[in-house]
Design a protein around this motif. Structure first.
Motif, PDB file in Angstrom:
ATOM      1  N   PRO A   1     -21.177 -21.920 -39.871  1.00 50.06           N
ATOM      2  CA  PRO A   1     -21.192 -20.887 -40.958  1.00 50.06           C
ATOM      3  C   PRO A   1     -20.529 -19.526 -40.374  1.00 50.06           C
ATOM      4  O   PRO A   1     -20.056 -18.830 -41.171  1.00 50.06           O
TER       5      PRO A   1
ATOM      6  N   THR B   1     -26.992 -19.511 -44.615  1.00 50.48           N
ATOM      7  CA  THR B   1     -26.519 -18.665 -43.394  1.00 50.48           C
ATOM      8  C   THR B   1     -27.447 -17.461 -42.955  1.00 50.48           C
ATOM      9  O   THR B   1     -27.759 -17.383 -41.985  1.00 50.48           O
TER      10      THR B   1
ATOM     11  N   GLN C   1     -24.916  -9.510 -40.726  1.00 51.99           N
ATOM     12  CA  GLN C   1     -25.775 -10.658 -40.086  1.00 51.99           C
ATOM     13  C   GLN C   1     -26.656 -10.276 -38.821  1.00 51.99           C
ATOM     14  O   GLN C   1     -27.697 -10.809 -38.470  1.00 51.99           O
TER      15      GLN C   1
ATOM     16  N   ILE D   1     -25.663 -22.280 -36.391  1.00 47.42           N
ATOM     17  CA  ILE D   1     -24.904 -21.040 -37.030  1.00 47.42           C
ATOM     18  C   ILE D   1     -23.428 -20.841 -36.727  1.00 47.42           C
ATOM     19  O   ILE D   1     -22.870 -20.318 -37.568  1.00 47.42           O
TER      20      ILE D   1
END
Length: 363
Positions: free
Chosen positions: A150, A114, A37, A147
């Motif tokens: 998720p 996501t 991420q 965010i």
């Protein structure tokens, strides 16, 4: 009582992922997810900054910063849409109809969303730093808020996936055979969707019939649904029968007795090894360890178990023998399911395309 992962467990795992050096301790699925991420955020931030530098001489800084963020965000939206649809549908031989078990489309779509949120957060955070505008500030605040859930869900899911100790990453939609009976598919779905504990699924078959892959795939789907699972070989389990429960450390979230799903692999090898190394009677002898007999029987009876065994045929009656063993410790007959993979040869066992990798553990 079956165990679940608490906020305290998550905080301890996050502390472990953020501190220390992975060069000597290895990496976890949770650490990999965090790094992934951060990479998505960076792939939004860095291209947006480069685009801003290119646009700045040709327009006002405020407009350049917003245009750069919108351009990069739109580019990633198109890319992720293609990346989501193409490998799993049009880019797959036979398309959607080729799946024995359909992918968890909602789960994969949620993973794609996501990723996009992290891309967009990076792009508009860059815009905000390059030139502070109300629009960039608003998008950053909204995206950062969206965010939160998720991030919590996926980090928690990664913990459920890494705790069992699966030998490889494999989802049910990746498992395929040239021929499988509709009743066998229904049987697997029945085990997956059962809301009652104490279900037992026997997988019989020779070497390379896909027993281990199928067992891992089924358990993985349940882990993604946040069921506590343990994967173990029979040899390891025989020793674990004699152990007392100790799940108070960071490395042990639950023991096999407190898991909801137990996968017992390699009980017997199957062809080309003809002999059964462990019989149902011998297995029960290990279960009935002197000091842990009652708790072992109760744990096996009340846990959903996938048994990976060798060949079965009408003469050997292995399925009947193992079911009789479970019945003797209190498992009801209607909670025992048996599937023989001897006639099923996987078409591409273990083969994974890029799209299938996206489908499995990045989600």
């Amino acid at each position: 009582m079956k165990k679940t992962i608490t906020f305290k467990n998550m905080a301890r795992q996050l502390k472990a992922d953020l501190g220390g050096k992975d060069s000597y301790r290895g990496v976890t699925l949770t650490y990999t997810w965090l790094a992934n991420q951060f990479g998505h955020f960076s792939l939004g931030f860095i291209p947006a900054f480069i685009a801003f530098l290119i646009m700045k001489p040709h327009m006002a800084p405020a407009r350049a910063s917003l245009n750069a963020a919108c351009l990069i965000s739109g580019t990633w939206l198109v890319f992720e849409t293609i990346n989501f649809l193409w490998p799993l549908t049009l880019g797959r031989k036979g398309g959607v109809k080729s799946y024995v078990f359909q992918p968890a489309w909602g789960n994969v779509a949620f993973d794609t969303i996501t990723d996009l949120l992290f891309f967009w957060l990076g792009a508009f955070f860059c815009s905000l730093l390059c030139y502070d505008t109300p629009l960039a500030r608003g998008v950053v605040m909204v995206t950062a808020t969206l965010i939160l859930y998720p991030a919590y869900y996926w980090y928690l899911t990664k913990m459920y996936l890494q705790a069992p100790g699966y030998p490889f990453q494999f989802r049910l939609s990746q498992w395929s055979t040239e021929h499988i009976a509709p009743e066998d598919i229904k049987l697997i779905k029945r085990f997956l969707d059962s809301n009652t504990m104490g279900m037992h699924l026997f997988l019989f078959g020779p070497k390379n019939s896909g027993k281990t892959s199928l067992s891992v795939a089924i358990a993985t789907e349940l882990s993604i649904r946040h069921y506590s699972a343990i994967y173990t070989s029979a040899m390891k389990l025989y020793c674990m029968f004699f152990e007392q429960d100790d799940d108070n450390t960071a490395d042990v979230l639950w023991t096999w007795r407190k898991a909801s799903i137990l996968v017992i692999d390699d009980i017997n090898p199957g062809d080309p090894v003809k002999e059964d190394l462990i019989t149902s009677e011998r297995f029960l002898g290990f279960v009935d360890a002197l000091s842990t007999r009652d708790i072992n029987r109760t744990a096996l009876k009340d846990t959903n178990v996938i048994w990976v065994l060798g060949n079965d045929d009408k003469d050997r009656k292995l399925s009947a023998n193992w079911q009789d063993m479970l019945y003797s410790i209190g498992v009801e007959r209607d909670k025992m399911l048996s599937l023989n993979l001897q006639r099923h040869v996987p078409a591409a066992r273990g083969a994974r395309s890029k799209g299938e990798y996206d489908l499995q553990m990045q989600s």
